[in-house]
Motif scaffolding. Structure first.
Motif, short mmCIF file in Angstrom:
data_model
loop_
_atom_site.label_atom_id
_atom_site.label_comp_id
_atom_site.label_asym_id
_atom_site.label_seq_id
_atom_site.Cartn_x
_atom_site.Cartn_y
_atom_site.Cartn_z
N UNK A 156 61.85 -10.53 47.16
CA UNK A 156 62.72 -10.46 48.34
C UNK A 156 62.81 -9.05 48.91
N UNK A 157 62.39 -8.05 48.15
CA UNK A 157 62.35 -6.68 48.65
C UNK A 157 60.97 -6.21 49.05
N UNK A 158 60.01 -7.13 49.06
CA UNK A 158 58.61 -6.74 49.29
C UNK A 158 58.39 -6.13 50.67
N UNK A 159 59.02 -6.68 51.70
CA UNK A 159 58.79 -6.18 53.05
C UNK A 159 59.17 -4.71 53.15
N UNK A 160 60.35 -4.35 52.69
CA UNK A 160 60.77 -2.95 52.75
C UNK A 160 59.86 -2.05 51.91
N UNK A 161 59.38 -2.59 50.79
CA UNK A 161 58.50 -1.82 49.92
C UNK A 161 57.18 -1.50 50.62
N UNK A 162 56.58 -2.48 51.25
CA UNK A 162 55.34 -2.24 52.01
C UNK A 162 55.59 -1.29 53.18
N UNK A 163 56.73 -1.45 53.85
CA UNK A 163 57.05 -0.59 54.98
C UNK A 163 57.18 0.87 54.56
N UNK A 164 57.73 1.10 53.37
CA UNK A 164 57.85 2.46 52.87
C UNK A 164 56.47 3.11 52.74
N UNK A 165 55.52 2.38 52.16
CA UNK A 165 54.16 2.91 52.03
C UNK A 165 53.54 3.16 53.40
N UNK A 166 53.72 2.23 54.32
CA UNK A 166 53.15 2.38 55.66
C UNK A 166 53.68 3.64 56.33
N UNK A 167 54.98 3.90 56.19
CA UNK A 167 55.57 5.08 56.84
C UNK A 167 55.04 6.38 56.26
N UNK A 168 54.92 6.46 54.95
CA UNK A 168 54.40 7.68 54.34
C UNK A 168 52.96 7.94 54.75
N UNK A 169 52.17 6.89 54.84
CA UNK A 169 50.71 7.05 54.92
C UNK A 169 50.14 6.86 56.32
N UNK A 170 50.98 6.51 57.28
CA UNK A 170 50.47 6.14 58.60
C UNK A 170 49.59 7.22 59.24
N UNK A 171 49.93 8.50 59.12
CA UNK A 171 49.09 9.51 59.80
C UNK A 171 47.70 9.69 59.21
N UNK A 172 47.45 9.14 58.02
CA UNK A 172 46.24 9.49 57.29
C UNK A 172 45.20 8.37 57.22
N UNK A 173 45.53 7.20 57.69
CA UNK A 173 44.63 6.06 57.57
C UNK A 173 43.99 5.73 58.91
#
Length: 357
Positions: A156-173
């Motif tokens: 039930x917390x998966x969406x926020x967990x994936x979003x956290x990774x996306x925010x950290x890594x967005x500039x580099x992918x």
């Protein structure tokens, strides 16, 4: 031949009984290569074959890529183009750093040219990867980042967990791969169910547009399991089309053990996902199904059992726009990368000549 006759026997001896030791040794070598700019650049000129293709708006020097799983922490991003790859996918990374499953957790079935692993997304976490990529020199090929769910986070917390990774890594992918199909994180594959997947992909799509802030949005692709039934896969593809997914990666490792020779039953009995030669035909048929089911609307990265240039070309013929190699690199060495790109270029040239005739 140099790899098969010299390097591979050494690595397989290092990893006798624990293939992860050989993996760690290889990554140390490649990390050093990544840090040696002159040697790296010389190898890029020597090894990377030009066979340009544009997929999801991204120009690729050639369509042969590194699959996720080998460079989880992005420590060798400079080495992959030096080995001839046209792109590399690092990760899978999770929002939280985690050690993965207990060792031993990687096993080779050499006669079957297969690998069984239950790594469990062992990685240093998205924030650490972002810091490493920020400090690294520019990568000489497109870079995909595979993101997954932290084991400690409930579904039930998966969406926020994936979003956290996306925010950290967005500039580099250059693109993101959403891993909802690894068999080695409990419950993860439930995120392939239509409702859960729609919620996750919808949130990632919205956040991606916000993070882009008017600049080109990073494409999001979904990595799918080879163990889905055709009705379940068709439903998943419908969700992908509805939520603006840019493409799919087919496939992840399998829980099945078809193709393991009887003398390697001990490896087959190990829990985890299997990759390598036993997946070759299976993954190709899933690529063919995805291409047919979507009418070519979703670009496909073919992955799973690509051990030779002929395997890579068969994936392209089945409908893949790009392919990824992992086990083929382990068993046959980096020569398979350049040879696969050369095979693709010859086929593309023949196709263009025939269309102009």
């Amino acid at each position: 031949m140099l790899y098969q006759n010299l390097a591979r026997p050494v690595l397989f001896r290092i990893g006798r009984g624990d293939a992860e030791r050989a993996h760690d040794t290889t990554m140390r070598w490649l990390t050093r290569l990544s840090e040696q700019r002159q040697a790296r650049n010389a190898l890029i000129k020597l090894n990377r074959l030009s066979a340009p293709v544009t997929v999801c708006g991204i120009p690729f020097p050639n369509p042969i890529g590194l699959a996720a799983g080998l460079d989880k922490n992005g420590v060798a991003v400079g080495a992959w183009p030096a080995l001839g790859f046209g792109f590399a996918e690092i990760g899978t990374v999770t929002a939280q750093a985690q050690p993965g499953n207990p060792k031993p957790r990687m096993f080779r079935a050499k006669q079957s040219q297969a690998i069984v692993n239950r790594m469990g997304f062992n990685n240093e976490g998205a924030q650490a990867l972002a810091a490493r990529l920020q400090a690294s020199p520019a990568v000489d090929c497109p870079l995909g980042i595979s993101i997954g769910k932290s084991k400690a986070v409930p579904l039930e917390g998966a969406v926020d967990d994936y979003l956290t990774s996306l925010r950290f890594l967005y500039p580099y992918a250059d693109y993101f791969a959403v891993n909802v199909s690894s068999p080695n994180t409990p419950g993860l594959r439930q995120l392939q169910d239509a409702g859960a997947l729609r919620a996750l992909l919808g949130a990632l799509h919205t956040e991606g547009h916000r993070l882009a802030a008017g600049r080109p949005v990073r494409p999001i692709l979904v990595k799918i399991a080879p163990d889905l039934t055709e009705p379940a896969l068709a439903q998943l593809l419908e969700v992908c089309l509805d939520t603006g997914v840019a493409g799919v990666i087919a496939t992840n490792t399998t829980l099945g053990r078809d193709g393991i020779v009887p003398s390697e039953d001990a490896v087959a009995a190990e829990p985890g996902g299997m990759s390598g030669r036993p997946l070759t035909a299976f993954s190709r048929e899933i690529v063919r199904f995805v291409h047919r089911e979507t009418g070519g609307r979703l670009p496909i990265i073919g992955s799973g059992g690509i051990m030779t240039p002929d395997d890579a070309q068969a994936m392209f013929d089945a409908g893949a726009s790009l392919v990824q190699i992992y086990s083929g690199l382990i068993y046959n060495g980096p020569g398979v990368v350049r040879a696969s790109a050369r095979r693709y270029r010859k086929s593309a040239s023949r196709h263009r000549s025939a269309s102009h005739a």
